[in-house]
Scaffold this motif. Structure first.
Motif, mmCIF file in Angstrom:
data_model
loop_
_atom_site.group_PDB
_atom_site.id
_atom_site.type_symbol
_atom_site.label_atom_id
_atom_site.label_comp_id
_atom_site.label_asym_id
_atom_site.label_seq_id
_atom_site.Cartn_x
_atom_site.Cartn_y
_atom_site.Cartn_z
ATOM 1 N N THR A 1 7.582 -13.161 -10.578
ATOM 2 C CA THR A 1 6.509 -12.258 -10.185
ATOM 3 C C THR A 1 5.518 -12.945 -9.260
ATOM 4 O O THR A 1 5.006 -12.336 -8.305
ATOM 5 C CB THR A 1 5.783 -11.720 -11.428
ATOM 6 N N LEU A 2 5.223 -14.210 -9.505
ATOM 7 C CA LEU A 2 4.336 -14.946 -8.602
ATOM 8 C C LEU A 2 4.925 -14.999 -7.200
ATOM 9 O O LEU A 2 4.220 -14.783 -6.201
ATOM 10 C CB LEU A 2 4.105 -16.364 -9.129
ATOM 11 N N SER A 3 6.226 -15.251 -7.108
ATOM 12 C CA SER A 3 6.895 -15.276 -5.803
ATOM 13 C C SER A 3 6.835 -13.910 -5.131
ATOM 14 O O SER A 3 6.600 -13.808 -3.918
ATOM 15 C CB SER A 3 8.344 -15.728 -5.979
ATOM 16 N N HIS A 4 7.035 -12.846 -5.921
ATOM 17 C CA HIS A 4 6.985 -11.482 -5.381
ATOM 18 C C HIS A 4 5.617 -11.190 -4.776
ATOM 19 O O HIS A 4 5.510 -10.731 -3.627
ATOM 20 C CB HIS A 4 7.295 -10.489 -6.502
ATOM 21 N N PHE A 5 4.545 -11.458 -5.534
ATOM 22 C CA PHE A 5 3.199 -11.209 -5.025
ATOM 23 C C PHE A 5 2.898 -12.084 -3.810
ATOM 24 O O PHE A 5 2.310 -11.619 -2.829
ATOM 25 C CB PHE A 5 2.161 -11.477 -6.113
ATOM 26 N N ASN A 6 3.282 -13.353 -3.872
ATOM 27 C CA ASN A 6 3.021 -14.261 -2.762
ATOM 28 C C ASN A 6 3.693 -13.761 -1.482
ATOM 29 O O ASN A 6 3.087 -13.757 -0.398
ATOM 30 C CB ASN A 6 3.515 -15.662 -3.104
ATOM 31 N N ASN A 7 4.939 -13.309 -1.601
ATOM 32 C CA ASN A 7 5.663 -12.807 -0.432
ATOM 33 C C ASN A 7 5.015 -11.540 0.126
ATOM 34 O O ASN A 7 4.904 -11.372 1.362
ATOM 35 C CB ASN A 7 7.121 -12.535 -0.796
ATOM 36 N N GLN A 8 4.600 -10.635 -0.768
ATOM 37 C CA GLN A 8 4.002 -9.383 -0.312
ATOM 38 C C GLN A 8 2.638 -9.629 0.330
ATOM 39 O O GLN A 8 2.322 -9.054 1.382
ATOM 40 C CB GLN A 8 3.872 -8.404 -1.481
ATOM 41 N N PHE A 9 1.826 -10.484 -0.280
ATOM 42 C CA PHE A 9 0.528 -10.803 0.318
ATOM 43 C C PHE A 9 0.716 -11.470 1.679
ATOM 44 O O PHE A 9 0.004 -11.159 2.641
ATOM 45 C CB PHE A 9 -0.260 -11.729 -0.604
ATOM 46 N N SER A 10 1.679 -12.381 1.776
ATOM 47 C CA SER A 10 1.928 -13.065 3.045
ATOM 48 C C SER A 10 2.353 -12.078 4.119
ATOM 49 O O SER A 10 1.918 -12.166 5.278
ATOM 50 C CB SER A 10 3.007 -14.137 2.859
ATOM 51 N N ARG A 11 3.200 -11.117 3.761
ATOM 52 C CA ARG A 11 3.637 -10.096 4.724
ATOM 53 C C ARG A 11 2.457 -9.289 5.238
ATOM 54 O O ARG A 11 2.306 -9.065 6.450
ATOM 55 C CB ARG A 11 4.651 -9.158 4.054
ATOM 56 N N ILE A 12 1.601 -8.853 4.339
ATOM 57 C CA ILE A 12 0.458 -8.023 4.732
ATOM 58 C C ILE A 12 -0.506 -8.801 5.613
ATOM 59 O O ILE A 12 -0.976 -8.309 6.650
ATOM 60 C CB ILE A 12 -0.240 -7.472 3.478
ATOM 61 N N VAL A 13 -0.814 -10.021 5.215
ATOM 62 C CA VAL A 13 -1.741 -10.845 5.993
ATOM 63 C C VAL A 13 -1.167 -11.176 7.365
ATOM 64 O O VAL A 13 -1.869 -11.161 8.380
ATOM 65 C CB VAL A 13 -2.076 -12.128 5.205
ATOM 66 N N ARG A 14 0.143 -11.433 7.410
ATOM 67 C CA ARG A 14 0.800 -11.761 8.682
ATOM 68 C C ARG A 14 0.715 -10.595 9.658
ATOM 69 O O ARG A 14 0.630 -10.785 10.874
ATOM 70 C CB ARG A 14 2.262 -12.116 8.408
ATOM 71 N N ASP A 15 0.725 -9.371 9.135
ATOM 72 C CA ASP A 15 0.697 -8.184 9.985
ATOM 73 C C ASP A 15 -0.723 -7.710 10.308
ATOM 74 O O ASP A 15 -0.898 -6.638 10.869
ATOM 75 C CB ASP A 15 1.440 -7.035 9.302
#
Length: 339
Positions: A317-331
């Motif tokens: 779950t930590l990896s899931h949130f980290n990936n989703q936050f990174s995607r949003i911030v990157r965009d």
């Protein structure tokens, strides 16, 4: 008090509670089965045979007796909210019945509500209902949650929408400071939250764990919403943001965000400027910050031998949130303008 995690032990504990809380009815027999699937609470279904010949079925929810994991919520607050919703709103919820508020009968505080027969909206979606129909049912239910009169709920509320967003950003700043290099994405998240504030919307009741699995579909009746432990007053788009990365397929937002948002705008009356993908991304981050913190704390605690049974869930779950936050911030370059 019986100290046990077995169904027979739970039945004895429930029988003792009912002898104190419903002494005039009299219990002849109780059967109990555990409910699988939840990870933050212990859940049982109990069928009670009463002395006068009737039979009722109920759901029991309590904190886990052993390792509670990093997920911390308040049973007193949840019980108060359930009763307020049942008494003062037209929203469908299971009727609250009894509460062991001091753990006098169970090994932890325990809520007892009516059991509701029927499947869930998640089951209906999995069975293949068409996307438009599913989105309409899901968003109408969400809009009904957001239409509840919050003055009767006795929940703490921000002074204003601006104060609410300022509080969220302050929370993110504290988490970034605590986590340091162990959560490098949080530094970018703080900047993203500061510089991409969307159009405001009226503060409403927020479910906090909005997903189709928490919407029950009783035969011939209106939908009922369950699992209110993370409910709060906030921005209604927090529930949309939370659902937008819900990892159980089919996720209607992932499949067709435009249709989902259109259905929500119709049901809620919010504008296209308020309900659009960049705003939902923003509130995806907002709605998941508390979970992100709790998951990060849980993963850190693994090093000291805590929560070992939940290690795979926590790390994944930590990896899931980290990936989703990174995607949003990157965009963020093509997201909202600074207010």
């Amino acid at each position: 008090m019986v100290t046990t995690k077995t169904a027979a032990g739970i039945a004895e504990q429930l029988k003792a509670l009912l002898a104190a809380r419903a002494p005039d009815r009299g219990v002849t027999d109780i059967s109990v089965e555990s409910v699988e699937g939840g990870y933050s609470r212990t859940t049982w279904v109990a069928t009670i045979n009463w002395r006068e010949g009737s039979m009722t079925t109920h759901i029991l929810r309590s904190d886990p007796i052993t390792d509670t994991g990093p997920f911390r919520t308040d049973r007193d607050r949840e019980w108060q909210l359930l009763n307020a919703l049942y008494e003062h709103s037209s929203l469908g919820i299971a009727e609250p019945q009894w509460y062991d508020e001091k753990a006098d009968f169970f090994e932890a505080k325990c809520l007892v509500t009516d059991f509701v027969s029927g499947g869930t909206l998640q089951g209906l979606l999995t069975a293949g209902t068409d996307l438009k129909t599913g989105a309409k049912r899901l968003m109408r239910t969400l809009a009904a949650i957001h239409a509840v009169d919050t003055t009767k709920l006795l929940l703490d509320a921000p002074a204003s929408w601006d104060d609410h967003i300022a509080g969220v950003i302050a929370f993110a700043e504290r988490l970034a400071s605590r986590a340091g290099s162990s959560l490098p994405v949080m530094g970018d998240v703080v900047g993203y939250l500061r510089h991409n504030i969307p159009e405001p919307a009226p503060l409403t009741l927020v479910h906090g764990d909005f997903q189709p699995a928490n919407i029950l579909l009783p035969p011939g009746g209106d939908p009922l919403v369950i699992d209110w432990e993370y409910a709060r007053i906030g921005d209604p788009r927090e529930d949309l943001g939370y659902y937008s990365i819900y990892p159980v397929p089919p996720n209607l937002y992932v499949e067709d965000a435009d249709t989902v948002l259109e259905e929500y705008r119709k049901a809620s009356g919010l504008s296209e400027a308020q309900v659009e993908p960049a705003a939902i991304d923003y509130f995806c981050v907002v709605s998941n910050l508390l979970y992100f913190q709790q998951i990060w704390e849980g993963v850190a605690a693994l090093e000291t031998g805590q929560h070992g049974v939940m290690s795979a869930l926590l790390i994944g779950t930590l990896s899931h949130f980290n990936n989703q936050f990174s995607r949003i911030v990157r965009d963020r370059d093509h997201s909202l303008s600074v207010r």
